[in-house]
Enzyme design. Structure first.
Site, PDB file in Angstrom:
ATOM      1  CB  CYS A  80     -12.502  -8.440  -4.070  1.00  0.00           C
ATOM      2  SG  CYS A  80     -11.848  -6.983  -4.902  1.00  0.00           S
ATOM      3  CB  CYS A 161      -8.940  -6.236  -3.877  1.00  0.00           C
ATOM      4  SG  CYS A 161      -9.760  -7.192  -5.132  1.00  0.00           S
TER       5      CYS A 161
END
Ligand code: AVW
Length: 254
Positions: A80, A161
């Protein structure tokens, strides 16, 4: 004692074996060597699953799904806020991401790394791997190499993400090409709330032809999940490269 005929047969057999080994070895050797740099993978198993996608098959009829078992064998993991995508800026981004370890590109994953810059294909009725004379995008869409990159890119984008970065080329008229892998596969797989924002970094080589207001970038925005925050920054190639040589300075770069 060998008869003349036996010697010829042995000689021809030897040449055939040597040619077969030479045709396969460079690819397998490179694959295994690069794979071993990643430690936790069973590289021989990975090689065998990889081969099953194209061995003995018509090299113009390898759909991206042929690589599903390979992706299952070495699944992509989310990183992420660190994932970096690109289109028409491969060299620039490879150079950049090598220096800036924080950013994570497909090329840094085991599958992206073992097959980087390689060519391969099989042939119907044969169990060999060829590394030359393989069809490319000009010959057919479903060739083994392009289908692999489409499949791997799809899997990489599926795990995107947080804040995602994409580096596009501002020195061309269509930095966002809807037919490219980024435009046709990756962008469509960014989904809110998993992906919070998409940051476009538009890098111009010599002369900027496009900017963040160009139609091409508007097309990109239209293709993006509307719940994902969008931003775009323009910079020159040297500003972009400065970011990679001075990590401290990079925060405010975009
Ligand atoms: P492009 P795309 N090694 O510049 O948007 C060798 O138009 O289509 O950009 N070849 C590769 C590699 C690699 N590591 N990666 C992609 N390719 C091939 C993967 C592939 O056939 C990354 F995640 C592609 O069509 C980027 O976000 C072509 O090089 C995205 O896909 C570059 O065409 C770039 O694909």
């Amino acid at each position: 004692m060998c008869s003349q005929r036996t010697r010829v047969i042995l000689g021809v057999g030897g040449v055939i074996i040597t040619v077969a080994v030479v045709l396969t070895l460079p690819l397998k050797g490179t694959f295994i060597r690069r794979c071993k740099g990643f430690k936790k993978y069973d590289c021989e198993k990975l090689w065998s699953v990889f081969q099953q996608a194209y061995i003995g098959k018509d090299p113009c009829n390898i759909p991206m799904e042929a690589y599903d078992p390979l992706i299952t064998e070495a699944p992509f993991r989310p990183a992420c806020n660190r994932m970096m995508f690109w289109s028409k800026t491969k060299n620039l981004v490879q150079h950049f991401s090598k220096k800036r370890e924080w950013f994570f590109t497909l090329e840094k994953t085991v599958l992206g790394s073992v097959l980087r810059a390689l060519t391969w294909c099989g042939e119907e009725g044969s169990n060999k791997t060829f590394t030359s004379g393989c069809p490319g995008w000009r010959d057919c869409e479903n060739n083994p190499v392009d289908s692999f990159w489409r499949r791997a890119s799809a899997a990489f984008a599926d795990v995107a993400c947080g804040d995602v970065t994409a580096v596009l080329d501002g020195s061309i008229e269509t930095p966002f090409d809807p037919k490219s892998i980024f435009g046709s596969i990756e962008l469509k797989r960014f989904k809110s709330p998993r992906v919070r924002s998409l940051k476009i970094v538009l890098v111009s080589k010599k002369k900027a032809v496009s900017n963040c207001m160009s139609q091409s970038l508007k097309d990109l925005q239209r293709g993006l999940d509307a719940r994902i925050a969008y931003s775009c920054t323009e910079m020159t190639e040297s500003q972009f490269n400065e970011c990679s040589s001075d990590p401290e300075k990079c925060g405010p770069c975009w």
